[in-house]
Scaffold this motif. Structure first.
Motif, mmCIF file in Angstrom:
data_model
loop_
_atom_site.group_PDB
_atom_site.id
_atom_site.type_symbol
_atom_site.label_atom_id
_atom_site.label_comp_id
_atom_site.label_asym_id
_atom_site.label_seq_id
_atom_site.Cartn_x
_atom_site.Cartn_y
_atom_site.Cartn_z
ATOM 1 N N PHE A 1 0.847 -1.194 0.000
ATOM 2 C CA PHE A 1 0.000 0.000 0.000
ATOM 3 C C PHE A 1 0.882 1.243 0.000
ATOM 4 N N VAL A 2 0.620 2.149 -0.938
ATOM 5 C CA VAL A 2 1.411 3.375 -1.055
ATOM 6 C C VAL A 2 0.458 4.560 -0.954
ATOM 7 N N TYR A 3 0.606 5.348 0.103
ATOM 8 C CA TYR A 3 -0.224 6.532 0.290
ATOM 9 C C TYR A 3 0.355 7.704 -0.495
ATOM 10 N N CYS A 4 -0.518 8.406 -1.227
ATOM 11 C CA CYS A 4 -0.089 9.571 -1.998
ATOM 12 C C CYS A 4 -1.002 10.749 -1.660
ATOM 13 N N GLU A 5 -0.409 11.855 -1.303
ATOM 14 C CA GLU A 5 -1.189 13.027 -0.918
ATOM 15 C C GLU A 5 -1.984 13.586 -2.085
ATOM 16 N N ASN A 6 -1.418 13.489 -3.293
ATOM 17 C CA ASN A 6 -2.094 14.008 -4.481
ATOM 18 C C ASN A 6 -1.547 13.309 -5.719
ATOM 19 N N SER A 7 -2.052 13.694 -6.882
ATOM 20 C CA SER A 7 -1.637 13.036 -8.128
ATOM 21 C C SER A 7 -0.169 13.240 -8.426
#
Length: 205
Positions: free
Chosen positions: A51-57
């Protein structure tokens, strides 16, 4: 002659739980986190998902580029034309659909839902088509957003029926025993196969 009350006596000693007769077995992960994204991430990671969390695109593409370099991925199979445009807009290398899937290192697609309680991924029919091919790449990157989060598999199936009516959803389940699929196989198709699965969760709608 007195009536034989043995059956009633048996039922009183070993009462039947009417609710349990129709109860479907299920599998829920260990996480009790209130936030759906955290609960999914913990349950998905528990069975080997990444799982990789990304704040935005923008953060998503930076992390994808880093993962590409780290794993020496050269060729991408982009399963959705919208993703192809998305990648090109951000200037990502190899943002194009390769026709020969077997020559690619990784496939990239969207998903229908991230099911938090069970830590499984639900796919719509058009999203699951490539997943079942025998020449599917060894690695699968799925892009998800806030609106893909669903609390549990029962809610996910209900929402899917409203959206797609008589079609069945597919799930990616990394637990080798496939308990979620087995418990709900009259309502689900099994899209499991490639075990190296990355979920890039973009914290946007």
């Amino acid at each position: 002659m007195p009536a034989d009350n043995t059956p009633n006596l048996f039922r009183s000693l070993f009462p039947e739980d009417d609710d349990k007769k129709d109860e479907k077995p299920s599998f829920k992960g260990k996480s009790t986190a209130e936030e759906l994204d955290v609960r999914f991430a913990e349950n998905f990671s528990e069975v080997g998902g990444k799982f990789v969390y990304c704040e935005n695109s923008s953060a998503f593409f930076k992390m994808l580029q880093s993962l590409k370099t780290e794993n020496e991925w050269n060729e991408f199979f982009v399963c959705d034309h919208e993703i192809n445009i998305f990648m090109q807009d951000y200037g990502f290398e190899n943002g194009q659909v390769y026709k020969n899937m077997e020559d690619c290192d990784v496939a990239i697609s969207y998903c229908y839902g991230l099911v938090a309680d069970e830590g499984v991924i639900m796919l719509a029919p058009h999203q699951a088509t490539n997943r079942r091919l025998t020449d599917f790449p060894n690695h699968h990157v799925l892009i998800a957003f806030k609106n893909n989060l669903i609390s549990n598999i029962e809610d996910a199936i209900s929402e899917f029926k409203l959206a797609f009516h008589d079609k069945l959803p597919s799930i990616i389940e990394l637990n080798e025993n496939f308990p979620v699929y087995q418990a709900h196989k009259s309502h689900l198709l099994n899209a499991s196969g490639t075990s190296s699965v990355y979920v890039f969760y973009i914290d946007e709608e």
